[in-house]
Design a protein around this motif. Structure first.
Motif, mmCIF file in Angstrom:
data_model
loop_
_atom_site.group_PDB
_atom_site.id
_atom_site.type_symbol
_atom_site.label_atom_id
_atom_site.label_comp_id
_atom_site.label_asym_id
_atom_site.label_seq_id
_atom_site.Cartn_x
_atom_site.Cartn_y
_atom_site.Cartn_z
ATOM 1 N N CYS A 1 0.806 -1.227 0.000
ATOM 2 C CA CYS A 1 0.000 0.000 0.000
ATOM 3 C C CYS A 1 0.841 1.280 0.000
ATOM 4 O O CYS A 1 0.461 2.284 -0.607
ATOM 5 C CB CYS A 1 -0.939 0.006 1.198
ATOM 6 N N GLN A 2 1.938 1.241 0.685
ATOM 7 C CA GLN A 2 2.714 2.464 0.908
ATOM 8 C C GLN A 2 3.207 3.153 -0.373
ATOM 9 O O GLN A 2 3.030 4.354 -0.526
ATOM 10 C CB GLN A 2 3.872 2.179 1.857
ATOM 11 N N PRO A 3 3.813 2.444 -1.314
ATOM 12 C CA PRO A 3 4.332 3.145 -2.497
ATOM 13 C C PRO A 3 3.268 3.678 -3.458
ATOM 14 O O PRO A 3 3.566 4.545 -4.277
ATOM 15 C CB PRO A 3 5.221 2.103 -3.185
ATOM 16 N N VAL A 4 2.026 3.190 -3.366
ATOM 17 C CA VAL A 4 0.997 3.662 -4.293
ATOM 18 C C VAL A 4 0.248 4.885 -3.788
ATOM 19 O O VAL A 4 -0.525 5.488 -4.532
ATOM 20 C CB VAL A 4 -0.013 2.548 -4.655
ATOM 21 N N CYS A 5 0.474 5.285 -2.555
ATOM 22 C CA CYS A 5 -0.233 6.440 -1.986
ATOM 23 C C CYS A 5 0.291 7.735 -2.605
ATOM 24 O O CYS A 5 1.457 8.080 -2.440
ATOM 25 C CB CYS A 5 -0.060 6.471 -0.474
ATOM 26 N N PRO A 6 -0.575 8.481 -3.294
ATOM 27 C CA PRO A 6 -0.125 9.706 -3.962
ATOM 28 C C PRO A 6 0.197 10.864 -3.021
ATOM 29 O O PRO A 6 0.865 11.814 -3.420
ATOM 30 C CB PRO A 6 -1.289 10.069 -4.889
ATOM 31 N N VAL A 7 -0.268 10.787 -1.785
ATOM 32 C CA VAL A 7 -0.011 11.868 -0.825
ATOM 33 C C VAL A 7 0.900 11.428 0.318
ATOM 34 O O VAL A 7 1.071 12.148 1.294
ATOM 35 C CB VAL A 7 -1.330 12.476 -0.276
ATOM 36 N N GLU A 8 1.461 10.228 0.200
ATOM 37 C CA GLU A 8 2.416 9.700 1.170
ATOM 38 C C GLU A 8 1.900 9.768 2.611
ATOM 39 O O GLU A 8 2.606 10.210 3.514
ATOM 40 C CB GLU A 8 3.764 10.397 1.032
ATOM 41 N N CYS A 9 0.658 9.319 2.809
ATOM 42 C CA CYS A 9 0.079 9.364 4.156
ATOM 43 C C CYS A 9 0.157 8.021 4.869
ATOM 44 O O CYS A 9 -0.400 7.861 5.954
ATOM 45 C CB CYS A 9 -1.363 9.863 4.107
ATOM 46 N N ALA B 1 -6.219 0.482 -1.043
ATOM 47 C CA ALA B 1 -7.166 -0.628 -0.919
ATOM 48 C C ALA B 1 -7.122 -1.514 -2.155
ATOM 49 O O ALA B 1 -7.271 -2.734 -2.061
ATOM 50 C CB ALA B 1 -8.577 -0.100 -0.689
ATOM 51 N N GLY B 2 -6.880 -0.917 -3.298
ATOM 52 C CA GLY B 2 -6.841 -1.666 -4.545
ATOM 53 C C GLY B 2 -5.665 -2.612 -4.673
ATOM 54 O O GLY B 2 -5.744 -3.586 -5.416
ATOM 55 N N VAL B 3 -4.579 -2.342 -3.969
ATOM 56 C CA VAL B 3 -3.395 -3.205 -4.073
ATOM 57 C C VAL B 3 -3.201 -4.125 -2.874
ATOM 58 O O VAL B 3 -2.330 -4.989 -2.898
ATOM 59 C CB VAL B 3 -2.105 -2.381 -4.295
ATOM 60 N N CYS B 4 -3.993 -3.987 -1.844
ATOM 61 C CA CYS B 4 -3.837 -4.811 -0.640
ATOM 62 C C CYS B 4 -4.205 -6.265 -0.938
ATOM 63 O O CYS B 4 -5.346 -6.557 -1.298
ATOM 64 C CB CYS B 4 -4.707 -4.277 0.488
ATOM 65 N N PRO B 5 -3.241 -7.191 -0.773
ATOM 66 C CA PRO B 5 -3.517 -8.590 -1.105
ATOM 67 C C PRO B 5 -4.447 -9.306 -0.131
ATOM 68 O O PRO B 5 -4.981 -10.364 -0.452
ATOM 69 C CB PRO B 5 -2.122 -9.237 -1.094
ATOM 70 N N VAL B 6 -4.674 -8.737 1.042
ATOM 71 C CA VAL B 6 -5.563 -9.373 2.013
ATOM 72 C C VAL B 6 -6.800 -8.533 2.313
ATOM 73 O O VAL B 6 -7.556 -8.820 3.238
ATOM 74 C CB VAL B 6 -4.804 -9.696 3.333
ATOM 75 N N SER B 7 -6.998 -7.494 1.539
ATOM 76 C CA SER B 7 -8.196 -6.632 1.656
ATOM 77 C C SER B 7 -8.428 -6.133 3.085
ATOM 78 O O SER B 7 -9.554 -6.148 3.582
ATOM 79 C CB SER B 7 -9.435 -7.359 1.149
#
Length: 58
Positions: free
Chosen positions: A16-24, A47-53
């Motif tokens: 999740c961390q690298p896909v966040c556009p605002v680095e939150c 949420a879209g990249v989380c493998p365990v939702s």
């Protein structure tokens, strides 16, 4: 609205961390991630990249 990570379900993969556009999203001491809900823009990228939702809208 913002997104929140369910700490009990998080597997600390870090996807999740690298896909966040605002680095939150930051890494906690246990390797799991935490979303700063005040900075979150509710884009849903994490949420879209989380493998365990384990990320959901608050």
């Amino acid at each position: 609205m913002a997104y929140r990570i369910n700490d009990d379900e998080c597997i600390a993969c870090g996807a999740c961390q690298p896909v966040c556009p605002v680095e939150c999203i930051s890494e906690k001491e246990d390797g799991k991630r935490l979303i700063d809900e005040d900075k979150c823009i509710s884009c849903g990228a994490c949420a879209g990249v989380c493998p365990v939702s384990c990320i959901s809208e608050v």
